[in-house]
Design a protein around this motif. Structure first.
Motif, PDB file in Angstrom:
ATOM      1  N   VAL A 227      -5.122   9.270  -1.050  1.00 56.00           N
ATOM      2  CA  VAL A 227      -5.460   8.061  -1.793  1.00 56.00           C
ATOM      3  C   VAL A 227      -4.512   6.953  -1.350  1.00 56.00           C
ATOM      4  O   VAL A 227      -3.296   7.161  -1.324  1.00 56.00           O
ATOM      5  CB  VAL A 227      -5.300   8.293  -3.319  1.00 56.00           C
ATOM      6  N   THR A 228      -5.064   5.811  -0.996  1.00 55.52           N
ATOM      7  CA  THR A 228      -4.244   4.643  -0.700  1.00 55.52           C
ATOM      8  C   THR A 228      -4.446   3.658  -1.844  1.00 55.52           C
ATOM      9  O   THR A 228      -5.572   3.292  -2.170  1.00 55.52           O
ATOM     10  CB  THR A 228      -4.629   4.009   0.645  1.00 55.52           C
ATOM     11  N   ALA A 229      -3.330   3.261  -2.456  1.00 59.28           N
ATOM     12  CA  ALA A 229      -3.400   2.384  -3.619  1.00 59.28           C
ATOM     13  C   ALA A 229      -2.434   1.226  -3.434  1.00 59.28           C
ATOM     14  O   ALA A 229      -1.411   1.340  -2.755  1.00 59.28           O
ATOM     15  CB  ALA A 229      -3.043   3.166  -4.876  1.00 59.28           C
ATOM     16  N   SER A 230      -2.748   0.115  -4.070  1.00 58.77           N
ATOM     17  CA  SER A 230      -1.844  -1.027  -4.111  1.00 58.77           C
ATOM     18  C   SER A 230      -2.073  -1.754  -5.421  1.00 58.77           C
ATOM     19  O   SER A 230      -3.065  -1.531  -6.106  1.00 58.77           O
ATOM     20  CB  SER A 230      -2.070  -1.958  -2.914  1.00 58.77           C
TER      21      SER A 230
ATOM     22  N   ALA B 244       0.833  -1.214   0.000  1.00 58.83           N
ATOM     23  CA  ALA B 244       0.000   0.000   0.000  1.00 58.83           C
ATOM     24  C   ALA B 244       0.864   1.260   0.000  1.00 58.83           C
ATOM     25  O   ALA B 244       1.865   1.346   0.704  1.00 58.83           O
ATOM     26  CB  ALA B 244      -0.921   0.002   1.203  1.00 58.83           C
ATOM     27  N   GLN B 245       0.469   2.213  -0.821  1.00 60.16           N
ATOM     28  CA  GLN B 245       1.091   3.537  -0.880  1.00 60.16           C
ATOM     29  C   GLN B 245      -0.013   4.573  -0.715  1.00 60.16           C
ATOM     30  O   GLN B 245      -1.060   4.480  -1.352  1.00 60.16           O
ATOM     31  CB  GLN B 245       1.803   3.761  -2.224  1.00 60.16           C
ATOM     32  N   THR B 246       0.226   5.554   0.138  1.00 57.17           N
ATOM     33  CA  THR B 246      -0.755   6.619   0.355  1.00 57.17           C
ATOM     34  C   THR B 246      -0.157   7.935  -0.101  1.00 57.17           C
ATOM     35  O   THR B 246       0.936   8.306   0.334  1.00 57.17           O
ATOM     36  CB  THR B 246      -1.169   6.694   1.838  1.00 57.17           C
ATOM     37  N   TRP B 247      -0.879   8.619  -0.977  1.00 56.56           N
ATOM     38  CA  TRP B 247      -0.422   9.908  -1.497  1.00 56.56           C
ATOM     39  C   TRP B 247      -1.573  10.906  -1.458  1.00 56.56           C
ATOM     40  O   TRP B 247      -2.734  10.538  -1.396  1.00 56.56           O
ATOM     41  CB  TRP B 247       0.138   9.763  -2.909  1.00 56.56           C
ATOM     42  N   ARG B 248      -1.225  12.183  -1.483  1.00 54.99           N
ATOM     43  CA  ARG B 248      -2.240  13.245  -1.453  1.00 54.99           C
ATOM     44  C   ARG B 248      -2.223  14.096  -2.715  1.00 54.99           C
ATOM     45  O   ARG B 248      -3.254  14.525  -3.195  1.00 54.99           O
ATOM     46  CB  ARG B 248      -2.020  14.114  -0.205  1.00 54.99           C
ATOM     47  N   TYR B 249      -1.030  14.374  -3.253  1.00 56.34           N
ATOM     48  CA  TYR B 249      -0.902  15.192  -4.464  1.00 56.34           C
ATOM     49  C   TYR B 249       0.062  14.532  -5.437  1.00 56.34           C
ATOM     50  O   TYR B 249       1.078  13.975  -5.033  1.00 56.34           O
ATOM     51  CB  TYR B 249      -0.367  16.594  -4.142  1.00 56.34           C
TER      52      TYR B 249
END
Length: 147
Positions: free
Chosen positions: A126-129, A95-100
């Motif tokens: 946004v948390t994506a995997s 999981a990676q969490t980013w905002r911009y």
């Protein structure tokens, strides 16, 4: 996967109009930044201003993904000049969490030399995997209406 409309940094757009950025010849990159970074459209001008980038881990590489210029066109139906790039994508192994997501001209040297262009704002972190893409607005990253 979502579609985001760009928010341009003032100095980024100014650099385009001044001819400091070659829209179909320069190298462009996109980086992902956490919620600790707040874009300042009026004052952020170089990559070193875009703090809190994700670290190299789980399929993300610090410094970002290289974008391919997809097109620089004029659409006669809408009377728009459009600049579009490839949709950036990653294969996250965790999981990676980013905002911009921050777009810049990459000169290949110091981060203080890479001009910021625009950022994409999903409205919340946004948390994506796994396989993940950011879809750029269909009208492109930059478009202007001829009137």
């Amino acid at each position: 996967m979502a579609t985001y409309t760009p928010h341009w940094y003032g100095n980024g757009l100014l650099n385009v109009f001044k001819g400091n950025i070659d829209m179909d010849g320069d190298t462009f990159k996109v980086t992902l930044h956490g919620s600790g970074y707040t874009p300042l459209q009026d004052t952020d001008d170089y990559y070193n201003d875009a703090t809190n980038e994700l670290s190299t881990a789980n399929g993300y590489t610090s410094g970002g993904a290289t974008l391919t210029v997809a097109s620089l066109t004029y659409d006669t139906a809408t009377h728009q000049v459009r600049w579009d790039v490839s949709d950036p994508s990653w294969t996250f192994t965790g999981a990676q969490t980013w905002r911009y997501a921050v777009l810049r001209k990459a000169r290949g040297g110091a981060s203080s030399a890479d001009e910021l262009l625009a950022y994409l704002d999903p409205g919340a972190s946004v948390t994506a995997s796994g396989s993940y893409s950011i879809t750029i607005n269909a009208a492109g990253l930059l478009y202007g209406v001829v009137s």
